[in-house]
Design a protein around this motif. Structure first.
Motif, PDB file in Angstrom:
ATOM      1  N   GLN A 228     -32.107  75.077  38.228  1.00 32.91           N
ATOM      2  CA  GLN A 228     -32.611  75.032  36.852  1.00 32.91           C
ATOM      3  C   GLN A 228     -32.267  76.339  36.135  1.00 32.91           C
ATOM      4  OE1 GLN A 228     -36.625  73.559  36.632  1.00 32.91           O
ATOM      5  NE2 GLN A 228     -37.010  74.694  34.754  1.00 32.91           N
ATOM      6  N   ASP A 229     -32.471  77.452  36.791  1.00 34.63           N
ATOM      7  CA  ASP A 229     -32.153  78.760  36.225  1.00 34.63           C
ATOM      8  C   ASP A 229     -30.650  78.895  35.963  1.00 34.63           C
ATOM      9  OD1 ASP A 229     -33.124  81.506  35.539  1.00 34.63           O
ATOM     10  OD2 ASP A 229     -31.721  82.040  37.143  1.00 34.63           O
ATOM     11  N   PHE A 230     -29.828  78.434  36.919  1.00 31.06           N
ATOM     12  CA  PHE A 230     -28.378  78.482  36.751  1.00 31.06           C
ATOM     13  C   PHE A 230     -27.951  77.699  35.512  1.00 31.06           C
ATOM     14  CE2 PHE A 230     -24.302  76.335  37.309  1.00 31.06           C
ATOM     15  CZ  PHE A 230     -23.449  77.424  37.410  1.00 31.06           C
ATOM     16  N   LEU A 231     -28.478  76.490  35.357  1.00 34.92           N
ATOM     17  CA  LEU A 231     -28.103  75.647  34.219  1.00 34.92           C
ATOM     18  C   LEU A 231     -28.512  76.263  32.880  1.00 34.92           C
ATOM     19  CD1 LEU A 231     -29.004  72.195  35.784  1.00 34.92           C
ATOM     20  CD2 LEU A 231     -26.701  73.015  35.224  1.00 34.92           C
TER      21      LEU A 231
ATOM     22  N   ALA B  75     -16.186  65.533  24.095  1.00 33.59           N
ATOM     23  CA  ALA B  75     -17.605  65.250  24.313  1.00 33.59           C
ATOM     24  C   ALA B  75     -18.382  65.542  23.029  1.00 33.59           C
ATOM     25  CB  ALA B  75     -18.149  66.101  25.455  1.00 33.59           C
ATOM     26  N   ALA B  76     -19.107  64.556  22.538  1.00 36.69           N
ATOM     27  CA  ALA B  76     -19.888  64.736  21.315  1.00 36.69           C
ATOM     28  C   ALA B  76     -21.236  65.382  21.615  1.00 36.69           C
ATOM     29  CB  ALA B  76     -20.082  63.387  20.626  1.00 36.69           C
ATOM     30  N   SER B  77     -21.810  65.063  22.769  1.00 40.55           N
ATOM     31  CA  SER B  77     -23.118  65.607  23.127  1.00 40.55           C
ATOM     32  C   SER B  77     -23.086  66.104  24.567  1.00 40.55           C
ATOM     33  CB  SER B  77     -24.200  64.529  22.990  1.00 40.55           C
ATOM     34  OG  SER B  77     -25.420  64.996  23.518  1.00 40.55           O
ATOM     35  N   TRP B  78     -23.041  67.423  24.722  1.00 40.78           N
ATOM     36  CA  TRP B  78     -22.997  67.988  26.067  1.00 40.78           C
ATOM     37  C   TRP B  78     -24.282  67.705  26.828  1.00 40.78           C
ATOM     38  CZ3 TRP B  78     -19.885  73.096  26.816  1.00 40.78           C
ATOM     39  CH2 TRP B  78     -18.586  72.920  26.316  1.00 40.78           C
ATOM     40  N   VAL B  79     -25.381  67.568  26.116  1.00 41.88           N
ATOM     41  CA  VAL B  79     -26.660  67.248  26.775  1.00 41.88           C
ATOM     42  C   VAL B  79     -26.549  65.892  27.467  1.00 41.88           C
ATOM     43  CG1 VAL B  79     -29.085  66.670  26.358  1.00 41.88           C
ATOM     44  CG2 VAL B  79     -28.061  68.643  25.213  1.00 41.88           C
TER      45      VAL B  79
ATOM     46  N   LEU C 245     -20.753  79.474  29.200  1.00 42.22           N
ATOM     47  CA  LEU C 245     -20.123  78.633  28.182  1.00 42.22           C
ATOM     48  C   LEU C 245     -21.138  77.865  27.340  1.00 42.22           C
ATOM     49  CD1 LEU C 245     -17.449  77.633  27.017  1.00 42.22           C
ATOM     50  CD2 LEU C 245     -17.448  75.851  28.755  1.00 42.22           C
ATOM     51  N   TRP C 246     -22.170  77.367  27.967  1.00 40.23           N
ATOM     52  CA  TRP C 246     -23.197  76.579  27.293  1.00 40.23           C
ATOM     53  C   TRP C 246     -24.454  76.630  28.147  1.00 40.23           C
ATOM     54  CZ3 TRP C 246     -25.610  71.905  28.781  1.00 40.23           C
ATOM     55  CH2 TRP C 246     -26.335  71.274  27.778  1.00 40.23           C
ATOM     56  N   GLN C 247     -25.595  76.793  27.514  1.00 37.54           N
ATOM     57  CA  GLN C 247     -26.856  76.880  28.252  1.00 37.54           C
ATOM     58  C   GLN C 247     -27.682  75.614  28.015  1.00 37.54           C
ATOM     59  OE1 GLN C 247     -26.186  79.464  25.784  1.00 37.54           O
ATOM     60  NE2 GLN C 247     -24.874  80.338  27.350  1.00 37.54           N
TER      61      GLN C 247
END
Length: 136
Positions: free
Chosen positions: A4-7, A61-65, A12-14
């Motif tokens: 979780q901390d790594f992500l 990719a439109a939504s990285w989430v 590049l993106w958090q």
């Protein structure tokens, strides 16, 4: 908790809190299956390699989430990161790969296969140690 901390701390993106919570178990499962070392034992180079692997195909990719879970599930087998080439005081790069890439007819100067197929690293077929020494 380490996943979780790594992500949430990637360069590049958090990921946000809920995205990190949702993807952390997937990341740990994919890492274990694909032979990656544990996040707690990784050095900075390995963490960068993991992040690069997760974000290897982000184009379009439109939504990285929404895409992150699939990218995590698609983690490739672990390969130890190659150390950066040594740079001499003169600015020249001292690296056997440079010589290998120079004599390999199948790849470009950066080590990528030069054909119409998908982008991939060259394995330098037919090149032996003797071939590179002859060219130098």
């Amino acid at each position: 908790m380490a996943a979780q901390d790594f992500l949430q701390r990637m360069q590049l993106w958090q990921a946000g809190l809920s995205t990190a919570r949702r993807c952390a178990p997937r990341l740990l499962r994919a890492m274990r299956t694909q032979g990656w070392p544990s996040l707690m034992s990784m050095d900075d180079a390995q963490r960068r390699a993991l992040e690069a692997e997760i974000f290897k195909n982000t184009g379009g990719a439109a939504s990285w989430v929404k895409c992150l879970p699939g990218w995590v599930d698609d983690l490739r087998l672990y390969r130890k990161p190659v150390p950066a080439p040594t740079v001499l005081a003169s600015g020249a790069v001292r690296d056997d790969l440079v010589a290998l890439r120079a004599v390999c007819p199948a790849c470009d100067q950066y080590g990528w296969v030069d054909d119409d197929g998908p982008m991939r690293r060259c394995t330098h077929p037919g090149i032996t140690a003797g071939t590179t020494k002859e060219q130098q």
